[in-house]
Design an enzyme around this catalytic site. Structure first.
Site, PDB file in Angstrom:
ATOM      1  CG  HIS A 108      -1.980  -1.102   1.130  1.00  0.00           C
ATOM      2  ND1 HIS A 108      -2.679  -1.575   2.209  1.00  0.00           N
ATOM      3  CD2 HIS A 108      -2.409  -1.839   0.064  1.00  0.00           C
ATOM      4  CE1 HIS A 108      -3.506  -2.537   1.820  1.00  0.00           C
ATOM      5  NE2 HIS A 108      -3.351  -2.727   0.523  1.00  0.00           N
ATOM      6  CB  CYS A 116       6.407  13.199  -9.773  1.00  0.00           C
ATOM      7  SG  CYS A 116       5.860  14.490 -10.911  1.00  0.00           S
ATOM      8  CB  THR A 177      -4.233  -7.794   8.390  1.00  0.00           C
ATOM      9  OG1 THR A 177      -5.174  -7.122   7.542  1.00  0.00           O
ATOM     10  CG2 THR A 177      -4.208  -9.265   8.034  1.00  0.00           C
TER      11      THR A 177
HETATM   12  N1  APR Z   1      -0.558  -8.027  17.702  1.00  0.00           N
HETATM   13  C1  APR Z   1      -1.240  -8.673  16.726  1.00  0.00           C
HETATM   14  N2  APR Z   1      -2.346  -8.178  16.150  1.00  0.00           N
HETATM   15  C2  APR Z   1      -2.789  -6.989  16.583  1.00  0.00           C
HETATM   16  C3  APR Z   1      -2.137  -6.257  17.602  1.00  0.00           C
HETATM   17  C4  APR Z   1      -0.977  -6.831  18.172  1.00  0.00           C
HETATM   18  N3  APR Z   1      -0.287  -6.222  19.130  1.00  0.00           N
HETATM   19  N4  APR Z   1      -2.831  -5.107  17.804  1.00  0.00           N
HETATM   20  C5  APR Z   1      -3.865  -5.121  16.946  1.00  0.00           C
HETATM   21  N5  APR Z   1      -3.849  -6.252  16.214  1.00  0.00           N
HETATM   22  C6  APR Z   1      -4.752  -6.683  15.140  1.00  0.00           C
HETATM   23  C7  APR Z   1      -6.205  -6.344  15.373  1.00  0.00           C
HETATM   24  O1  APR Z   1      -6.813  -7.424  16.085  1.00  0.00           O
HETATM   25  C8  APR Z   1      -6.734  -6.183  13.948  1.00  0.00           C
HETATM   26  O2  APR Z   1      -7.234  -7.420  13.474  1.00  0.00           O
HETATM   27  O3  APR Z   1      -4.380  -5.976  13.975  1.00  0.00           O
HETATM   28  C9  APR Z   1      -5.508  -5.803  13.118  1.00  0.00           C
HETATM   29  C10 APR Z   1      -5.485  -4.390  12.589  1.00  0.00           C
HETATM   30  O4  APR Z   1      -6.460  -4.219  11.604  1.00  0.00           O
HETATM   31  P1  APR Z   1      -6.624  -2.863  10.777  1.00  0.00           P
HETATM   32  O5  APR Z   1      -6.520  -1.703  11.713  1.00  0.00           O
HETATM   33  O6  APR Z   1      -7.836  -2.979   9.956  1.00  0.00           O
HETATM   34  O7  APR Z   1      -5.293  -2.814   9.867  1.00  0.00           O
HETATM   35  P2  APR Z   1      -5.011  -3.534   8.470  1.00  0.00           P
HETATM   36  O8  APR Z   1      -5.768  -4.810   8.351  1.00  0.00           O
HETATM   37  O9  APR Z   1      -3.553  -3.569   8.304  1.00  0.00           O
HETATM   38  O10 APR Z   1      -5.615  -2.486   7.446  1.00  0.00           O
HETATM   39  C11 APR Z   1      -5.508  -2.773   6.076  1.00  0.00           C
HETATM   40  O11 APR Z   1      -6.538  -0.704   5.501  1.00  0.00           O
HETATM   41  O12 APR Z   1      -6.881   1.578   5.640  1.00  0.00           O
HETATM   42  C12 APR Z   1      -6.198   0.581   5.009  1.00  0.00           C
HETATM   43  O13 APR Z   1      -4.292   0.900   3.743  1.00  0.00           O
HETATM   44  C13 APR Z   1      -4.693   0.724   5.083  1.00  0.00           C
HETATM   45  O14 APR Z   1      -3.039  -1.044   4.932  1.00  0.00           O
HETATM   46  C14 APR Z   1      -4.227  -0.630   5.595  1.00  0.00           C
HETATM   47  C15 APR Z   1      -5.404  -1.519   5.273  1.00  0.00           C
END
Ligand code: APR
Length: 236
Positions: A108, A116, A177
């Site tokens: 991402h 640019c 994630t």
């Molecule tokens: N260890 C493991 N997992 C964790 C921890 C931790 N310490 N803290 C939080 N989490 C988990 C949560 O349970 C959740 O499932 O990380 C996840 C975070 O999810 P999101 O905030 O949705 O992040 P992500 O899945 O990376 O988002 C994907 O969304 O907005 C876009 O481009 C942005 O790359 C990002 C994409």
């Protein structure tokens, strides 16, 4: 082609002090995706969009890689051809842990870079604000620079590499994630074996498709995950 794909998200950097997107008090609770992370938002809402990414970039400066980043870098260096590392994260914590540019794919984009809008040259600006680098204009062609971040509704060129990796790997390891953007449940169905690590179950992930799920902090689960990966690789 690599046998193992390690795919991470915001959760792996949470213990380093970087706010996730969808946990309580996450970035998308306090900012609207439509305002700062959607195709066209630079045209309609440029100032706020730059302000948002300037703040994210500055926030990175004092953040340090944690044990999960470090152990993944160690594994990648031990099995360079057998492990592919991809992350949805735009932070530089894997790099701070010692990962080289060609050892990781940022699906991402990357926060410390500007791109640019015309010639597409990419510039590493460290932790500076967008305007502090050539007044926000491209040193090559003079056009406007934008964060090198994939916004919702924009193409994600690195997804082609993700598709290739998914077609060839035999074990996928998913760490931190929520599965709202990448359908990791589907990815688990494409591979022989799959490991999931999140702090807690996510409504967007069906963990019954995963061979193993660790619900724990990434820094606690990573040693077990590393053991699983080594065991898997040594079976060959
Ligand atoms: N260890 C493991 N997992 C964790 C921890 C931790 N310490 N803290 C939080 N989490 C988990 C949560 O349970 C959740 O499932 O990380 C996840 C975070 O999810 P999101 O905030 O949705 O992040 P992500 O899945 O990376 O988002 C994907 O969304 O907005 C876009 O481009 C942005 O790359 C990002 C994409």
């Amino acid at each position: 082609m690599s046998k193992v794909l390690i795919l991470s998200g915001a959760g792996i950097s949470a213990e380093s002090g970087i706010t996730t997107f969808r946990d309580s008090d996450g970035l998308w609770e306090n900012h609207r995706i439509e305002d700062v992370c959607t195709a066209g938002c630079l045209e309609t809402n440029g100032e706020a969009t730059h302000k948002f990414y300037d703040a994210r970039r500055q926030d990175l400066q004092d953040k340090e890689a944690n044990y999960a980043h470090k152990l993944i870098v160690e594994l990648k260096h031990k099995y360079p051809d057998k492990i592919t590392v991809m992350t949805q994260n735009v932070d530089d914590l894997f790099e701070k842990a010692g990962m080289k540019e060609d050892e990781i794919i940022h699906l991402h984009g990357f926060l410390t870079q500007l791109r640019c809008t015309v010639c597409e040259n990419i510039y590493d600006i460290g932790y500076k604000k967008h305007n502090e680098y050539h007044n926000g204009n491209c040193p090559n062609c003079g056009a406007e620079l934008r964060p090198n971040i994939v916004f919702f509704g924009e193409a994600a060129p690195e997804y082609d590499k993700l598709t290739l990796a998914l077609n060839s790997c035999e074990l996928i390891v998913v760490i931190g994630t929520s599965g709202n953007v990448l359908d990791v449940t589907y990815f688990a169905q494409l591979t022989d074996r799959s490991i999931l690590n999140n702090l807690e179950p996510s409504p967007a992930i069906d963990d019954s498709y995963f061979t193993k799920a660790y619900y724990a902090k990434a820094t606690q689960a990573i040693a077990y995950i590393a053991e699983d990966i080594e065991e898997f690789l040594n079976d060959f």
